[in-house]
Motif scaffolding. Sequence first.
Motif, PDB file in Angstrom:
ATOM      1  N   ASP A  50       0.822  -1.209   0.000  1.00 31.77           N
ATOM      2  CA  ASP A  50       0.000   0.000   0.000  1.00 31.77           C
ATOM      3  C   ASP A  50       0.856   1.260   0.000  1.00 31.77           C
ATOM      4  O   ASP A  50       0.557   2.235  -0.699  1.00 31.77           O
ATOM      5  CB  ASP A  50      -0.926   0.005   1.219  1.00 31.77           C
ATOM      6  CG  ASP A  50      -2.006  -1.069   1.137  1.00 31.77           C
ATOM      7  OD1 ASP A  50      -2.254  -1.565   0.019  1.00 31.77           O
ATOM      8  OD2 ASP A  50      -2.588  -1.398   2.181  1.00 31.77           O
ATOM      9  N   LEU A  53       2.629   1.810  -3.435  1.00 35.05           N
ATOM     10  CA  LEU A  53       1.702   2.256  -4.467  1.00 35.05           C
ATOM     11  C   LEU A  53       1.212   3.677  -4.217  1.00 35.05           C
ATOM     12  O   LEU A  53       1.002   4.435  -5.159  1.00 35.05           O
ATOM     13  CB  LEU A  53       0.506   1.302  -4.539  1.00 35.05           C
ATOM     14  CG  LEU A  53       0.815  -0.140  -4.950  1.00 35.05           C
ATOM     15  CD1 LEU A  53      -0.464  -0.940  -5.079  1.00 35.05           C
ATOM     16  CD2 LEU A  53       1.619  -0.202  -6.234  1.00 35.05           C
ATOM     17  N   LYS A 132      -4.046  -3.519  -8.259  1.00 27.27           N
ATOM     18  CA  LYS A 132      -2.783  -3.372  -7.539  1.00 27.27           C
ATOM     19  C   LYS A 132      -1.598  -3.893  -8.361  1.00 27.27           C
ATOM     20  O   LYS A 132      -0.508  -3.325  -8.308  1.00 27.27           O
ATOM     21  CB  LYS A 132      -2.854  -4.090  -6.187  1.00 27.27           C
ATOM     22  CG  LYS A 132      -3.671  -3.330  -5.149  1.00 27.27           C
ATOM     23  CD  LYS A 132      -3.445  -3.865  -3.750  1.00 27.27           C
ATOM     24  CE  LYS A 132      -4.160  -2.996  -2.723  1.00 27.27           C
ATOM     25  NZ  LYS A 132      -3.938  -3.470  -1.335  1.00 27.27           N
TER      26      LYS A 132
END
Length: 231
Positions: A50, A53, A132
């Motif tokens: 997370d 990104l 993702k």
Amino acid sequence: MDHNDFHPRPAETADNDGSGTNHIKRRARGRPSPEQAAALRESFLTAALDSFLEKGYSATSIEAIAREAGVAKITIYRQFDNKEALFREVAHRAVSAARETMQNALVHPGPDDRQVLIDLVERLYLSASEPKTLALMRLVIAEAVRFPELAKALYTENSYVLAPVVDYLAEASRAGRLRVADPQMAAIQLSTLAFGGVRFFISRPLGGAEERRVWSASIVDLVLRGWAPES
């Protein structure tokens, strides 16, 4: 990992001595169970993905990942020497999921190679366009100039993802159902067509199952003209 990595609250148990008074006993701290250790690893790897990104590679720190995951930073450093090693693991996990998707498509190939290849192209597209995974590939491309080793690592991982495709094309060629001179190169070419090249990174995803199926079928019909066995 030692007891400093995980600090469960001491369990309290009541012990009645017969006088009506409960005496509280505290259980000593111990090492985390295998399940707890796995949960810790999953928590910081998820936090790492997370953070990479959202903030990019450079702006992400192991210290911040540890805070977000609620673990001691030494927990991460005991498993990964540095941020690059952690990033490689995050990328590896993403492509491992993609490889599993590919393998599932080839467990039962079936007698119709065209239909198997259509399903395969569609799975290639779906695995790479998962939000993702796609964001991770864009991140690696963005960081490729400053960190070429990361791009090289992802390229290596891509070969790992395509291994089931290579195996399928090689087997079909040996059996005479297809004529594929270089299964490794053919798998790369097929995956490139499946993704749509640059279009894949800058445009909207294909709109729904029907559009994906038409896209996949047209690609397969194109390559089968070159892979068709000689009469």
